[in-house]
Design an enzyme around this catalytic site. Structure first.
Site, PDB file in Angstrom:
ATOM      1  N   SER A  39       1.304  -0.647   0.097  1.00  0.00           N
ATOM      2  CA  SER A  39       0.342   0.192   0.065  1.00  0.00           C
ATOM      3  C   SER A  39       0.901   1.259   0.126  1.00  0.00           C
ATOM      4  O   SER A  39       0.300   2.474  -0.827  1.00  0.00           O
ATOM      5  CB  SER A  39      -1.090   0.062   0.784  1.00  0.00           C
ATOM      6  OG  SER A  39      -1.895   1.441   1.055  1.00  0.00           O
ATOM      7  N   TRP A  59       2.993   1.473  -3.496  1.00  0.00           N
ATOM      8  CA  TRP A  59       1.493   2.674  -3.973  1.00  0.00           C
ATOM      9  C   TRP A  59       1.460   3.690  -4.833  1.00  0.00           C
ATOM     10  O   TRP A  59       1.052   4.518  -5.407  1.00  0.00           O
ATOM     11  CB  TRP A  59       0.183   1.095  -4.200  1.00  0.00           C
ATOM     12  CG  TRP A  59      -0.814   1.936  -4.660  1.00  0.00           C
ATOM     13  CD1 TRP A  59      -1.809   1.983  -6.077  1.00  0.00           C
ATOM     14  CD2 TRP A  59      -1.819   3.166  -4.500  1.00  0.00           C
ATOM     15  NE1 TRP A  59      -3.062   2.750  -6.855  1.00  0.00           N
ATOM     16  CE2 TRP A  59      -2.973   3.674  -5.433  1.00  0.00           C
ATOM     17  CE3 TRP A  59      -2.185   3.710  -3.519  1.00  0.00           C
ATOM     18  CZ2 TRP A  59      -4.106   4.090  -5.568  1.00  0.00           C
ATOM     19  CZ3 TRP A  59      -2.605   4.246  -3.082  1.00  0.00           C
ATOM     20  CH2 TRP A  59      -4.199   4.749  -4.021  1.00  0.00           C
ATOM     21  N   HIS A  60       1.234   3.948  -2.747  1.00  0.00           N
ATOM     22  CA  HIS A  60       1.007   5.275  -2.899  1.00  0.00           C
ATOM     23  C   HIS A  60       2.038   6.057  -3.610  1.00  0.00           C
ATOM     24  O   HIS A  60       2.181   7.597  -3.842  1.00  0.00           O
ATOM     25  CB  HIS A  60       1.529   6.343  -1.649  1.00  0.00           C
ATOM     26  CG  HIS A  60       0.362   5.950  -1.045  1.00  0.00           C
ATOM     27  ND1 HIS A  60      -0.564   4.552   0.002  1.00  0.00           N
ATOM     28  CD2 HIS A  60      -1.377   6.333  -0.572  1.00  0.00           C
ATOM     29  CE1 HIS A  60      -1.989   4.802   0.244  1.00  0.00           C
ATOM     30  NE2 HIS A  60      -2.048   5.954   0.199  1.00  0.00           N
ATOM     31  N   GLY A  61       2.762   5.906  -3.199  1.00  0.00           N
ATOM     32  CA  GLY A  61       4.440   6.702  -4.569  1.00  0.00           C
ATOM     33  C   GLY A  61       6.178   5.812  -4.452  1.00  0.00           C
ATOM     34  O   GLY A  61       6.123   4.938  -3.579  1.00  0.00           O
ATOM     35  N   PHE A  88       0.338   9.764  -7.056  1.00  0.00           N
ATOM     36  CA  PHE A  88      -0.250   9.057  -7.376  1.00  0.00           C
ATOM     37  C   PHE A  88      -0.768   8.538  -8.426  1.00  0.00           C
ATOM     38  O   PHE A  88      -1.298   6.886  -8.418  1.00  0.00           O
ATOM     39  CB  PHE A  88      -1.608   9.076  -6.527  1.00  0.00           C
ATOM     40  CG  PHE A  88      -0.748   9.248  -4.597  1.00  0.00           C
ATOM     41  CD1 PHE A  88       0.451   9.042  -4.407  1.00  0.00           C
ATOM     42  CD2 PHE A  88      -1.514  10.453  -4.312  1.00  0.00           C
ATOM     43  CE1 PHE A  88       0.784   9.508  -3.338  1.00  0.00           C
ATOM     44  CE2 PHE A  88      -1.056  11.162  -2.478  1.00  0.00           C
ATOM     45  CZ  PHE A  88      -0.107  11.034  -2.325  1.00  0.00           C
TER      46      PHE A  88
END
Length: 475
Positions: free
Chosen positions: A320, A323-325, A475
């Site tokens: 997670s 996924w954000h960066g 994102f």
């Protein structure tokens, strides 16, 4: 195109709504799709053809998958997943991996790598997740595939949710893509406009004001920061990202209701959480559910032994964060939250139950420290900043510099709005108000008045300020 920009508010949105409301029912999807393509083209014209090609390929693969039998279905599923993940990996993570390989090579004495930086398309993470959910929902038999390619493209490209979510899973709006007459009412449109204005006000009247000072503080060298100023910057950013992100979700949900779509809720007063476990049930709800249903449960969910369960939790949250960066500080942020989720299950939840409502405070502090990892440009910068918050180093007692009354007022206002739902009666009132779809004449008049006031205040700020950041480009 940012929802809070003059271009969107004064030109794109009024023009779109006028055409959409005037269009006959059978042409509304056409208007929405053309508007969505124009919306994306404005900020990502170079990638539009690529994205459209990926939508076409996915549509064809899923149609084949639906007609296939047994193991052939799985082949088409794998092909679709690999295509989407590979596209995300290339655009979002190629630079990250090449930078790290180059750094390792330099440490070993090799020459640094040179390459042309890959540009990150706006909204690619949300775009990819929704293509994946369509594929997996059809494979699992949750929904039949859409017969119309244009309806499928509309699901993927629908502009209100394109750049910042919420992540709308296919089965949640599958029927609405072909028939929205049940939600095509005056009350729904009023509720949608009201929700949009709430989100706009959260973004420009609270998040932008706090974000300007948070950016100024985070731009300083951590070694220069007094402890109080370091905490002030972290708390300001904590409120900024909540009111910015939840504001965007409110605007997307409101736009959806104006069009007849019912998007899922994405935030539910996360800062009144009494544990990090509860925080992730209230923060970015659609992402949490996606991770649960498409990653955590396939890994075994709660059915495995405790040691495996803790590894699964940590794995999901590291992914997670990634996924954000594409940076180590995002991975560290995911691992940090994963750690506290494991600690919750080990002993913290029992401790928090004894504390009752007071457990909101340690949960909030844990969250604030975590946001430093998220906000900082590098992991080293984040760790240096956190060390100042902990009082490590010199100059720990220096006084705060001057901040305007507007900043302090907005900070207090953000705190009040963030924590007032800790009172159950207020939280129930909020939920009823935001979910309402039928109004009496008196209620409609009141909502209209509040909507008009928020519009005037927000427009005044937008016209008078040049600070209007878009924090989701990574994102």
């Amino acid at each position: 195109m940012v929802f809070s920009s003059t271009l969107f508010l004064f030109y794109f949105l009024p023009g779109f709504l006028l055409l959409y409301f005037l269009a006959p029912a059978r042409f509304k999807n056409v208007v929405a799709l053309v508007a969505s393509l124009l919306f994306y083209a404005w900020g990502g014209l170079n990638f539009l053809a690529l994205f459209l090609a990926s939508v076409v390929i996915n549509f064809v693969l899923i149609r084949f998958m639906d007609k296939a039998q047994n193991w052939q279905k799985r082949i088409y599923l794998i092909l679709s997943i690999v295509l989407n993940v590979a596209m995300l990996f290339y655009f979002k993570y190629a630079n990250f991996f090449l930078e790290n390989v180059s750094a390792l090579g330099e440490a070993a004495g090799s020459s640094p790598l040179t390459w042309e930086k890959v540009v990150l398309p706006i909204g690619i993470s949300f775009f990819t997740f929704e293509k994946l959910t369509y594929t997996i929902d059809v494979y699992r038999g949750v929904n039949k595939p859409l017969r119309s390619f244009w309806d499928f493209m509309l699901y993927i490209m629908l502009f209100p949710k394109m750049i910042a979510g919420p992540i709308v899973r296919f089965h949640e709006i599958a029927d609405q893509l072909t028939d929205r007459t049940a939600f095509d009412t005056v009350d729904q449109k009023l509720a949608g406009l009201f929700r949009f204005m709430i989100g706009l006000a959260k973004k420009v009247l609270i998040a932008n004001v706090l974000g300007e000072q948070a950016d100024a503080i985070f731009s300083l060298s951590p070694a220069e920061l007094p402890v109080a100023q370091a905490w002030l910057g972290a708390v300001a950013y904590t409120f900024q990202i909540y009111f910015d992100f939840s504001g965007y979700s409110d605007m997307a949900i409101g736009l959806g209701r104006l069009m007849g779509f019912q998007f899922p809720e994405n935030f539910n007063n996360p800062y009144i959480s009494r544990s990090i476990t509860e925080f992730w049930q209230r923060w970015h709800i659609t992402l949490g559910r996606w991770m649960r249903d498409y990653l955590y449960i396939p890994l075994g969910g709660n059915r495995v032994k405790p040691a495996r369960l803790y590894v699964n939790l940590w794995t999901v949250f590291i992914l997670s964060g990634f996924w954000h960066g594409a940076a180590w500080n995002f991975i560290a942020w995911g691992a940090y939250h994963g750690l506290f989720l494991v600690l919750d299950r080990l002993f913290l939840l029992r401790l928090y139950r004894k504390l009752g409502a007071l457990s909101i405070l340690p949960t909030f502090v844990i969250t604030v420290v975590g946001w430093v990892l998220f906000r900082a440009e590098t992991l080293a910068g984040a760790l240096a900043y956190v060390s100042r918050m902990l009082g490590l180093g010199v100059n720990i007692t220096a006084a705060l510099p001057y901040y305007t009354r507007e900043f302090w007022f907005t900070l207090v206002l953000a705190a009040v709005f963030s924590f007032m739902a800790a009172l159950p009666r207020i939280e129930r009132w909020e939920i009823r108000t935001l979910a309402a779809s039928h109004f009496s004449v008196r209620a409609a008049a009141g909502i209209t008045a509040v909507t008009a006031l928020l519009l005037l205040l927000s427009m005044g700020y937008i016209v008078g300020s040049s600070f209007n950041p878009f924090i989701y480009f990574r994102f």
